[in-house]
Design an enzyme around this catalytic site. Structure first.
Site, PDB file in Angstrom:
ATOM      1  N   GLU A 286       1.222   9.639  29.924  1.00  0.00           N
ATOM      2  CA  GLU A 286       2.241   9.826  29.189  1.00  0.00           C
ATOM      3  C   GLU A 286       2.547   8.532  28.205  1.00  0.00           C
ATOM      4  O   GLU A 286       1.751   7.670  27.993  1.00  0.00           O
ATOM      5  CB  GLU A 286       3.511   8.558  30.237  1.00  0.00           C
ATOM      6  CG  GLU A 286       3.874  10.307  30.921  1.00  0.00           C
ATOM      7  CD  GLU A 286       4.687   9.463  32.976  1.00  0.00           C
ATOM      8  OE1 GLU A 286       5.400  10.168  32.987  1.00  0.00           O
ATOM      9  OE2 GLU A 286       4.561   8.554  33.094  1.00  0.00           O
TER      10      GLU A 286
ATOM     11  N   CYS B  97      -5.621   4.020  35.961  1.00  0.00           N
ATOM     12  CA  CYS B  97      -6.495   3.437  35.081  1.00  0.00           C
ATOM     13  C   CYS B  97      -7.081   2.247  36.494  1.00  0.00           C
ATOM     14  O   CYS B  97      -7.344   2.734  37.474  1.00  0.00           O
ATOM     15  CB  CYS B  97      -5.548   2.417  34.559  1.00  0.00           C
ATOM     16  SG  CYS B  97      -5.921   0.602  34.484  1.00  0.00           S
TER      17      CYS B  97
ATOM     18  N   CYS C 110      -3.940  -3.668  38.658  1.00  0.00           N
ATOM     19  CA  CYS C 110      -2.916  -4.244  39.244  1.00  0.00           C
ATOM     20  C   CYS C 110      -1.646  -4.168  40.064  1.00  0.00           C
ATOM     21  O   CYS C 110      -1.634  -3.167  39.985  1.00  0.00           O
ATOM     22  CB  CYS C 110      -2.646  -4.888  37.316  1.00  0.00           C
ATOM     23  SG  CYS C 110      -3.775  -5.531  37.175  1.00  0.00           S
TER      24      CYS C 110
ATOM     25  N   GLU D 239      -6.686   0.440  30.433  1.00  0.00           N
ATOM     26  CA  GLU D 239      -6.722  -0.867  30.083  1.00  0.00           C
ATOM     27  C   GLU D 239      -7.826  -0.139  28.240  1.00  0.00           C
ATOM     28  O   GLU D 239      -8.798   0.344  28.401  1.00  0.00           O
ATOM     29  CB  GLU D 239      -7.307  -1.287  30.709  1.00  0.00           C
ATOM     30  CG  GLU D 239      -8.422  -2.319  30.310  1.00  0.00           C
ATOM     31  CD  GLU D 239      -7.946  -3.235  29.952  1.00  0.00           C
ATOM     32  OE1 GLU D 239      -7.069  -4.054  29.972  1.00  0.00           O
ATOM     33  OE2 GLU D 239      -7.741  -4.243  28.399  1.00  0.00           O
TER      34      GLU D 239
ATOM     35  N   SER E  20      -2.835  -4.212  24.059  1.00  0.00           N
ATOM     36  CA  SER E  20      -2.540  -4.998  24.878  1.00  0.00           C
ATOM     37  C   SER E  20      -3.824  -4.882  25.969  1.00  0.00           C
ATOM     38  O   SER E  20      -4.452  -3.898  26.824  1.00  0.00           O
ATOM     39  CB  SER E  20      -0.991  -5.097  25.536  1.00  0.00           C
ATOM     40  OG  SER E  20      -0.216  -5.645  26.785  1.00  0.00           O
TER      41      SER E  20
ATOM     42  N   CYS F  93       7.460  -0.581  30.902  1.00  0.00           N
ATOM     43  CA  CYS F  93       6.017  -1.345  31.408  1.00  0.00           C
ATOM     44  C   CYS F  93       5.627  -0.969  32.388  1.00  0.00           C
ATOM     45  O   CYS F  93       6.141  -1.203  33.612  1.00  0.00           O
ATOM     46  CB  CYS F  93       5.412  -2.011  30.387  1.00  0.00           C
ATOM     47  SG  CYS F  93       6.165  -2.971  28.807  1.00  0.00           S
TER      48      CYS F  93
END
Ligand code: SAH
Length: 359
Positions: free
Chosen positions: A103, A123, A127, A171, A202, A348
């Site tokens: 996306e 990913c 997290c 990441e 980021s 986010c």
């Protein structure tokens, strides 16, 4: 109009070639080195995806490219749109040649058209507060796949993207080679031409890669997702902290030469009762200096029925304000990112690459 591709992968995909690789290809096939730049200008500046129409390159090379290269954009298989009084956001589900999907979110506010890019399918950072990590990891994206998100979105909207943030799925530092290869083309003013100062990478703080970037000279903006003020909380939220603890990350950030125009942004997702207390803000004030960093606070985004984020809640607005004020009083520049695109789960940490039907 470019054609979309879901055929067998038999040829080179033009978007995966760096300028150097295309130059080598041209020379190896008996053509001039500079033809590579001409081809790339057609593709990235003029957005011409048909080699046979590239009038300033030799006919033989045009035929060679047509026979050996594919210039089909990835397919947009789903979109969702959100608009409010200040602007609009559109979330894209994009499918690549092997069927892999990601996306990307375009956010149009004021004069800015920011595109939030993905750098990996899934990913592996795990997290706890991020929906993407619930997907697990499928694979790294290639540089062409990263770049083609921009081309596919611009082809859809007709306008040009002005800013890029690597804040979509994945990441970026875990795929740094392909990310930097894509940035060479994205930031080159002969090609896509988005200035480095308008591009933010980021990271969750992969220190081994971050320390190799030479932050003092790094031309792109860096944002570090910190999200906690102590090791116990950060390791619970971000497994990467067990390998690279908070003090080593802060040490690297504080070692960067202070720079007014290119301060590192510390991103801090505020999660109710976990990291949003005034004592946390006090620790951050001790850890960093206003000369080196600025803060971007992000109240947690959460889908209503999220299973992955079931233990986490977004703080009240008053809590967010208190946290902001504490940092601001200590001299830090602080912004609060009330994520756009929330009604379409495009904020986010909400990107999951699912079609509307399977959501
Ligand atoms: N892996 C990179 C980039 C992807 S995340 C990184 O960790 O920085 C992009 C941003 O979204 C980060 O600042 C991250 O902390 C934030 N984010 C992730 N999940 C979120 C959530 N549920 N709510 C709000 N922000 C979130």
């Amino acid at each position: 109009m470019p054609q979309y591709c879901n055929t067998m992968i038999t040829e080179y995909w033009i978007f995966d070639k760096s300028q150097k690789e295309l130059e080598e290809y041209c020379v190896k096939n008996g053509f001039k080195k500079y033809a590579a730049e001409q081809i790339m200008r057609w593709i990235y500046s003029s957005r011409l995806f048909d080699f046979s129409k590239m009038t300033d390159i030799p006919k033989l090379l045009r035929k060679n490219l047509t026979d050996n290269f594919n210039a089909a954009l990835p397919e947009i298989i789903d979109t969702q749109y959100e608009t409010d009084t200040c602007g609009s956001s559109k979330k894209y589900l994009i499918r690549f040649r092997d069927g892999g999907t990601v996306e990307s979110v375009s956010i149009n506010y004021k004069n800015r058209k920011t595109l939030c890019l993905s750098s990996q399918i899934g990913c592996r950072m795990g997290c706890a507060y991020c929906e993407t990590s619930g997907l697990g990891f499928t694979r790294n994206m290639t540089s062409g796949e990263i770049i083609s998100q921009i081309l596919a979105v611009e082809n859809d909207t007709g306008g040009r993207i002005t800013n890029i943030v690597f804040m979509g799925m994945g990441e970026p530092l875990d795929n740094i080679k392909e990310v930097e290869k894509s940035l060479d083309i994205i930031s080159n003013d002969k090609f896509i031409g988005i200035a480095p100062r308008k591009i933010t990478v980021s990271t969750c703080g992969l220190l081994n890669v971050l320390s190799g970037l030479n932050l003092n000279e790094y031309k792109y903006k860096i944002a570090v997702s910190l999200n906690a003020s102590d090791n116990v909380t950060r390791s619970m939220l971000m497994p990467v902290n067990k390998k690279f603890p908070i003090e080593s990350l802060a040490g690297l950030i504080n070692g960067k030469k202070p720079s007014i125009h290119n301060k590192i942004t510390i991103e801090y997702v505020l999660i109710k009762g976990i990291n949003d207390g005034i004592e946390n803000a006090k620790k951050l004030i001790k850890m960093f200096s206003p000369a080196n960093v600025k803060f971007n606070l992000i109240p947690l985004n959460k889908e209503q029925n999220s299973i992955h984020l079931k233990n986490f809640e977004r703080p009240e607005d008053a809590e967010v304000d208190n946290f902001k004020l504490k940092l601001a009083k200590a001299g830090f520049t602080v912004t609060v990112r009330f994520s756009k695109a929330l009604s379409i789960n495009g904020g986010c940490g909400q990107l999951k690459a699912k079609t509307i039907n399977s959501r």
